[in-house]
Write an enzyme that holds these catalytic residues in place. Structure first.
Site, PDB file in Angstrom:
ATOM      1  N   THR A 299       1.015   3.700  19.257  1.00 16.26           N
ATOM      2  CA  THR A 299       0.550   5.084  19.439  1.00 16.26           C
ATOM      3  C   THR A 299       0.117   5.570  17.854  1.00 16.26           C
ATOM      4  O   THR A 299       0.853   5.035  16.943  1.00 16.26           O
ATOM      5  CB  THR A 299       1.450   6.089  19.957  1.00 16.26           C
ATOM      6  OG1 THR A 299       2.707   5.921  19.114  1.00 16.26           O
ATOM      7  CG2 THR A 299       1.783   5.963  21.457  1.00 16.26           C
TER       8      THR A 299
ATOM      9  N   ARG B 125       3.048   6.390  15.416  1.00 16.24           N
ATOM     10  CA  ARG B 125       3.074   7.399  14.271  1.00 16.24           C
ATOM     11  C   ARG B 125       2.245   8.384  14.692  1.00 16.24           C
ATOM     12  O   ARG B 125       1.090   8.504  15.189  1.00 16.24           O
ATOM     13  CB  ARG B 125       2.273   6.499  13.046  1.00 16.24           C
ATOM     14  CG  ARG B 125       2.201   7.364  11.947  1.00 16.24           C
ATOM     15  CD  ARG B 125       1.575   6.785  10.783  1.00 16.24           C
ATOM     16  NE  ARG B 125       2.206   5.789  10.156  1.00 16.24           N
ATOM     17  CZ  ARG B 125       2.113   5.033   9.359  1.00 16.24           C
ATOM     18  NH1 ARG B 125       0.571   4.820   8.902  1.00 16.24           N
ATOM     19  NH2 ARG B 125       2.850   4.247   8.852  1.00 16.24           N
TER      20      ARG B 125
ATOM     21  N   TYR C 269       0.891  -1.256  -0.022  1.00 20.56           N
ATOM     22  CA  TYR C 269      -0.041   0.172   0.091  1.00 20.56           C
ATOM     23  C   TYR C 269       0.795   1.385   0.000  1.00 20.56           C
ATOM     24  O   TYR C 269       0.498   2.207  -0.720  1.00 20.56           O
ATOM     25  CB  TYR C 269      -0.996  -0.118   1.160  1.00 20.56           C
ATOM     26  CG  TYR C 269      -1.870   1.299   1.628  1.00 20.56           C
ATOM     27  CD1 TYR C 269      -2.910   1.315   0.751  1.00 20.56           C
ATOM     28  CD2 TYR C 269      -1.579   1.930   2.496  1.00 20.56           C
ATOM     29  CE1 TYR C 269      -3.647   2.413   1.075  1.00 20.56           C
ATOM     30  CE2 TYR C 269      -2.245   3.367   2.633  1.00 20.56           C
ATOM     31  CZ  TYR C 269      -3.436   3.230   1.852  1.00 20.56           C
ATOM     32  OH  TYR C 269      -4.112   4.553   2.322  1.00 20.56           O
TER      33      TYR C 269
HETATM   34  P1  NAD Z   1     -12.794   3.991   1.157  1.00 22.38           P
HETATM   35  O1  NAD Z   1     -12.196   2.768   0.929  1.00 22.38           O
HETATM   36  O2  NAD Z   1     -13.884   4.309   1.862  1.00 22.38           O
HETATM   37  O3  NAD Z   1     -12.987   4.860  -0.332  1.00 22.38           O
HETATM   38  C1  NAD Z   1     -12.339   4.497  -1.421  1.00 22.38           C
HETATM   39  C2  NAD Z   1     -13.373   4.231  -2.643  1.00 22.38           C
HETATM   40  O4  NAD Z   1     -12.585   3.934  -3.772  1.00 22.38           O
HETATM   41  C3  NAD Z   1     -14.209   2.987  -2.024  1.00 22.38           C
HETATM   42  O5  NAD Z   1     -15.595   3.427  -2.201  1.00 22.38           O
HETATM   43  C4  NAD Z   1     -14.143   2.238  -3.322  1.00 22.38           C
HETATM   44  O6  NAD Z   1     -15.067   1.404  -3.778  1.00 22.38           O
HETATM   45  C5  NAD Z   1     -13.352   2.746  -4.565  1.00 22.38           C
HETATM   46  N1  NAD Z   1     -12.756   2.399  -5.517  1.00 22.38           N
HETATM   47  C6  NAD Z   1     -11.603   1.287  -5.253  1.00 22.38           C
HETATM   48  N2  NAD Z   1     -11.421   1.022  -6.383  1.00 22.38           N
HETATM   49  C7  NAD Z   1     -12.170   1.792  -7.493  1.00 22.38           C
HETATM   50  C8  NAD Z   1     -11.947   1.722  -8.785  1.00 22.38           C
HETATM   51  N3  NAD Z   1     -11.304   0.898  -9.716  1.00 22.38           N
HETATM   52  N4  NAD Z   1     -12.901   2.603  -9.525  1.00 22.38           N
HETATM   53  C9  NAD Z   1     -13.537   3.324  -8.893  1.00 22.38           C
HETATM   54  N5  NAD Z   1     -13.497   3.281  -7.542  1.00 22.38           N
HETATM   55  C10 NAD Z   1     -13.015   2.652  -6.757  1.00 22.38           C
HETATM   56  O7  NAD Z   1     -11.688   4.672   1.759  1.00 22.38           O
HETATM   57  P2  NAD Z   1     -11.432   6.095   2.500  1.00 22.38           P
HETATM   58  O8  NAD Z   1     -11.118   6.054   3.831  1.00 22.38           O
HETATM   59  O9  NAD Z   1     -12.682   6.921   1.967  1.00 22.38           O
HETATM   60  O10 NAD Z   1     -10.119   6.736   1.779  1.00 22.38           O
HETATM   61  C11 NAD Z   1      -9.922   7.652   0.539  1.00 22.38           C
HETATM   62  C12 NAD Z   1      -8.771   7.779   0.267  1.00 22.38           C
HETATM   63  O11 NAD Z   1      -7.872   8.190   1.180  1.00 22.38           O
HETATM   64  C13 NAD Z   1      -7.837   6.425  -0.199  1.00 22.38           C
HETATM   65  O12 NAD Z   1      -7.072   6.734  -1.253  1.00 22.38           O
HETATM   66  C14 NAD Z   1      -7.164   5.904   0.871  1.00 22.38           C
HETATM   67  O13 NAD Z   1      -5.851   5.329   0.278  1.00 22.38           O
HETATM   68  C15 NAD Z   1      -6.622   7.543   1.373  1.00 22.38           C
HETATM   69  N6  NAD Z   1      -6.275   7.492   2.770  1.00 22.38           N
HETATM   70  C16 NAD Z   1      -7.291   7.111   3.800  1.00 22.38           C
HETATM   71  C17 NAD Z   1      -7.025   7.057   5.106  1.00 22.38           C
HETATM   72  C18 NAD Z   1      -7.993   6.693   6.389  1.00 22.38           C
HETATM   73  O14 NAD Z   1      -7.579   6.719   7.139  1.00 22.38           O
HETATM   74  N7  NAD Z   1      -9.145   6.479   5.780  1.00 22.38           N
HETATM   75  C19 NAD Z   1      -5.759   7.251   5.480  1.00 22.38           C
HETATM   76  C20 NAD Z   1      -4.653   7.754   4.484  1.00 22.38           C
HETATM   77  C21 NAD Z   1      -5.094   7.697   3.272  1.00 22.38           C
END
Ligand code: NAD
Length: 324
Positions: free
Chosen positions: A220, A285, A148
């Site tokens: 943490t 972190r 990831y």
């Molecule tokens: P989430 O999984 O709820 O949302 C991501 C969405 O992307 C999902 O609804 C999924 O169906 C969609 N998706 C996946 N593959 C796809 C594709 N091929 N085409 C179209 N849509 C697709 O996650 P989130 O928590 O809302 O995170 C959003 C972004 O933020 C992500 O990129 C994640 O890596 C990043 N992020 C989130 C966190 C966190 O704590 N939630 C932390 C760091 C980074």
């Protein structure tokens, strides 16, 4: 000024909240997700809602047509249990951001936001629970979270080079653990705050107050409430900050403290049962907010207690609804 905005991953947790905020600000919003709309956390009737696989270039071209600005939040991801066991799947999200950048550039999109993660940071700087907060420069030399984190770091650089080589105004946030209502709370992809709230709700409802906690609980983290995440995302995308920047809370807690806070909100006493074989991620972190404060004069500040209370109450409703 009203813009036509694409939110990629709009059916997800953060995307659903972002779409609402952009609609409230008077923008036209196209929300795109892979899942059928029945699986979206929020479906906003005032947005144009499309189901497309954004790993496909043609789908990205459809999504980007007539768009001024893109927020790319689409990724195949989950909590630590998911990303440690699905490294290849997580890395395949590289197709989404790569095709989105290509399609955005071809369509003449003006601004492009990419959601990166604190998982890009060098693991060797995160071995101590009394962690020194991670500053942006700590991503290099590169040794991110396997799978990831490598995908996120590569995609960050792809955004940089699309800006440098093609003039696409890219902005990159490194989110640190985001939590709140209308997100994943069960099923294996949920993150620590949601998982702990769910376990505490189940303990309260069942009367069995023993809770399983992954690891010794002394690891943490900091946790950012989703409203702060959305605010920071919009501020960053509007700004002229071209380097990746932390968007995270600097309120550091142990997982034990997080669990005890959830129990306090629930009004119950709990006993923690530690599973030392479960995935735990890095030892410590936190988000160093020096740069964001210097550049934006703002940082995420919603107290964990306030955000967790809202999250707990929402998860309580989900658990009781699921139990019938
Ligand atoms: P989430 O999984 O709820 O949302 C991501 C969405 O992307 C999902 O609804 C999924 O169906 C969609 N998706 C996946 N593959 C796809 C594709 N091929 N085409 C179209 N849509 C697709 O996650 P989130 O928590 O809302 O995170 C959003 C972004 O933020 C992500 O990129 C994640 O890596 C990043 N992020 C989130 C966190 C966190 O704590 N939630 C932390 C760091 C980074």
């Amino acid at each position: 000024m009203s813009e036509k905005i694409l939110v990629a991953g709009g059916g997800g947790f953060i995307g659903g909240h972002l779409v609402q905020r952009l609609l409230d600000e008077g923008h036209q919003v196209r929300s795109v997700d892979l899942k059928p709309t029945s699986g979206w956390y929020q479906v906003h009737a005032d947005a144009e809602n499309l189901v497309l696989d954004l790993a496909e270039k043609g789908a990205c071209e459809t999504a980007c047509a007539d768009i001024d600005r893109i927020y790319n939040l689409a990724a195949d991801m989950g909590g630590m249990g998911f990303i440690e066991n699905n490294k290849a799947l997580c890395m395949l999200s590289v197709l989404i951001n790569t095709h989105m950048l290509q399609a955005a550039q071809q369509a003449g999109v003006k601004r492009f936001f990419y959601a990166s993660s604190a998982c890009v940071y060098n693991g060797e700087k995160q071995t101590d629970p009394n962690v020194t907060a991670l500053a942006e420069a700590d991503a290099y030399p590169a040794m991110p979270e396997d799978g990831y984190g490598w995908e996120k770091l590569f995609s960050e650089r792809m955004c940089r080079h699309y800006r440098e080589d093609y003039g696409l105004e890219t902005r990159v946030a490194r989110y640190h653990n985001v939590y709140g209502p209308e997100g994943t709370w069960t099923g294996g992809r949920e993150k620590a705050p949601a998982a702990i709230c769910r376990k505490v709700v189940e303990a309260k409802l069942s009367g069995d107050h023993t809770i399983e906690v992954w690891g010794d609980g002394l690891q943490t983290r900091s946790f950012m409430y989703v409203d702060d995440c959305v605010e920071g995302t919009i501020r960053l995308t509007d700004s002229d900050i071209i380097e990746p920047i932390n968007i995270g809370s600097s309120e550091l807690v142990t997982i034990n403290q997080l669990t005890d806070l959830a129990a306090e909100i629930a009004g119950i006493e709990i006993t923690r049962n530690h599973d030392l074989t479960a995935p735990q991620g890095v030892r410590g972190r936190n988000s160093d907010n020096t740069l964001i404060l210097e550049k934006m004069g703002w940082e995420p500040s919603i107290p964990l207690r306030d955000g967790l209370t809202k999250t707990y109450n929402w998860i309580y409703e989900q658990v009781t609804a699921a139990q019938g």
